[in-house]
Design a protein around this motif. Sequence first.
Motif, PDB file in Angstrom:
ATOM      1  N   LEU A  47      -0.362  -0.957   7.635  1.00  0.00           N
ATOM      2  CA  LEU A  47       0.566  -0.940   6.375  1.00  0.00           C
ATOM      3  C   LEU A  47       0.094   0.273   5.274  1.00  0.00           C
ATOM      4  O   LEU A  47       0.949   0.442   4.326  1.00  0.00           O
ATOM      5  CB  LEU A  47       0.872  -2.101   5.607  1.00  0.00           C
ATOM      6  N   GLY A  59       4.777   2.304   6.102  1.00  0.00           N
ATOM      7  CA  GLY A  59       5.137   0.887   6.360  1.00  0.00           C
ATOM      8  C   GLY A  59       6.034   0.322   5.055  1.00  0.00           C
ATOM      9  O   GLY A  59       7.346  -0.159   5.218  1.00  0.00           O
ATOM     10  N   TRP A 123       8.148  -3.219  10.045  1.00  0.00           N
ATOM     11  CA  TRP A 123       7.034  -3.108   8.922  1.00  0.00           C
ATOM     12  C   TRP A 123       7.404  -4.229   7.773  1.00  0.00           C
ATOM     13  O   TRP A 123       6.136  -4.803   7.276  1.00  0.00           O
ATOM     14  CB  TRP A 123       7.195  -1.731   8.171  1.00  0.00           C
TER      15      TRP A 123
END
Length: 419
Positions: A47, A59, A123
């Motif tokens: 992320l 993300g 995500w």
Amino acid sequence: MIRELRTALPLALGLSLLAAVLAPTAHAQSAPCLDPNAPTTVEEQRLDDRLTPEGPAVGPELTRLGGFDDDVALFTTRLCATTTRAAARQLADGAGTNLWRAAVQRARTPQTWDAYDDRPLYWARLQATRALRQWQPPFTLTTTERAELVDRFDRASRGITDARFGAGVRRVAVTGFDPFQLFGTSVRRSNPSGAAALRLDGLVVDTPRGRVVLQAAVLPVLWGSFDQGIVERFFGTAADQAPHAFVTVSQGRPGRFDVERWAARWRGGFQDNNDVGEFGPVPDAAGWPQPAHEFIETTLPVDRLVNAGTAPYPVLFNRSFCEWRPGSPPGTGPVDCREDEPTPGAAAASGGGGDYLSNESVYRANRLRLGLGATTVAGGHLHTPELGQPVDPTALTDAAFERERRAIADQVVALVSVT
């Protein structure tokens, strides 16, 4: 003619509106109830990956562009306000289901950001599971209890627990996959099988052979989740509703669709989204009937799929497989690859679709189908053409990338509708 089985999602949409009021600018990692030093998975750590040093984290940016940043903010706000285990389980189930249904709705609604994009769901889910791992509740939460919360949210946000067929002449259960091989600039990868699953879930398709009702889910690219029975959970739930076909779908070779003839009982060791590799026979998932088969042959209507006239990609029947001959220890020695029939007593080395999780998804789904005695249910696998990436290595999308994903996903819908 294609119609939606579920036409409105007032709860999911209402939560998004509420999130905009409660926490329009909140970021999950800055929430006071989260410990940023708590351990997270390799997948969740991506992320923070960026395409350029000065650019946004990929993300969270895809989550925002897809319209799910408010959902993530609301989930974190509600998580921080949760004071009991029962409320935490309820939040994980409800928020996961709402995220899945919102993603399905988004896939059918014209968007500023491409409706066919599967990445915002992927995500957003990871931001929520990371928050669950970092959550510091006002009560003692054991490692097992925390893992259960993550699992509940994860399954719900994939459609695993949401298979509800309506009335139809034929009922088809379908799975796609998350993006994978997310390293370097490939962190922006998409998976057309996951995009297709979002468009398929809840569809009712009128065909010359009658009405087809579809239920879909998106599988993780994680060996551990397969060990825990995520494939069996989805197809086992679908099996209770008298389906007519199990279809697993994943990304495959460039420029073509493949209907795979053989699924194999073998893991070849390639790393998953947590950088874990597994090598050896496909293990059982506890609690499900799973007879031992080295190879399982497709029972999909191959001729109908190959000759359906779908476009723009050719659809081929892939008969290949690989085995270790009788007397050779599995995993060692020369592998014999052919296109006829497996040798009696030979050990599987790979199916037509290889020895990775795509092969394992169809193997597990059809091992379960046979274990349940559902011999009249068709089962098998479609490999989609490989989807490229945007030409500019710093771009999240471009027109050619979107056209290619749309063409693949639409052809998946057309093919699944004729199974």
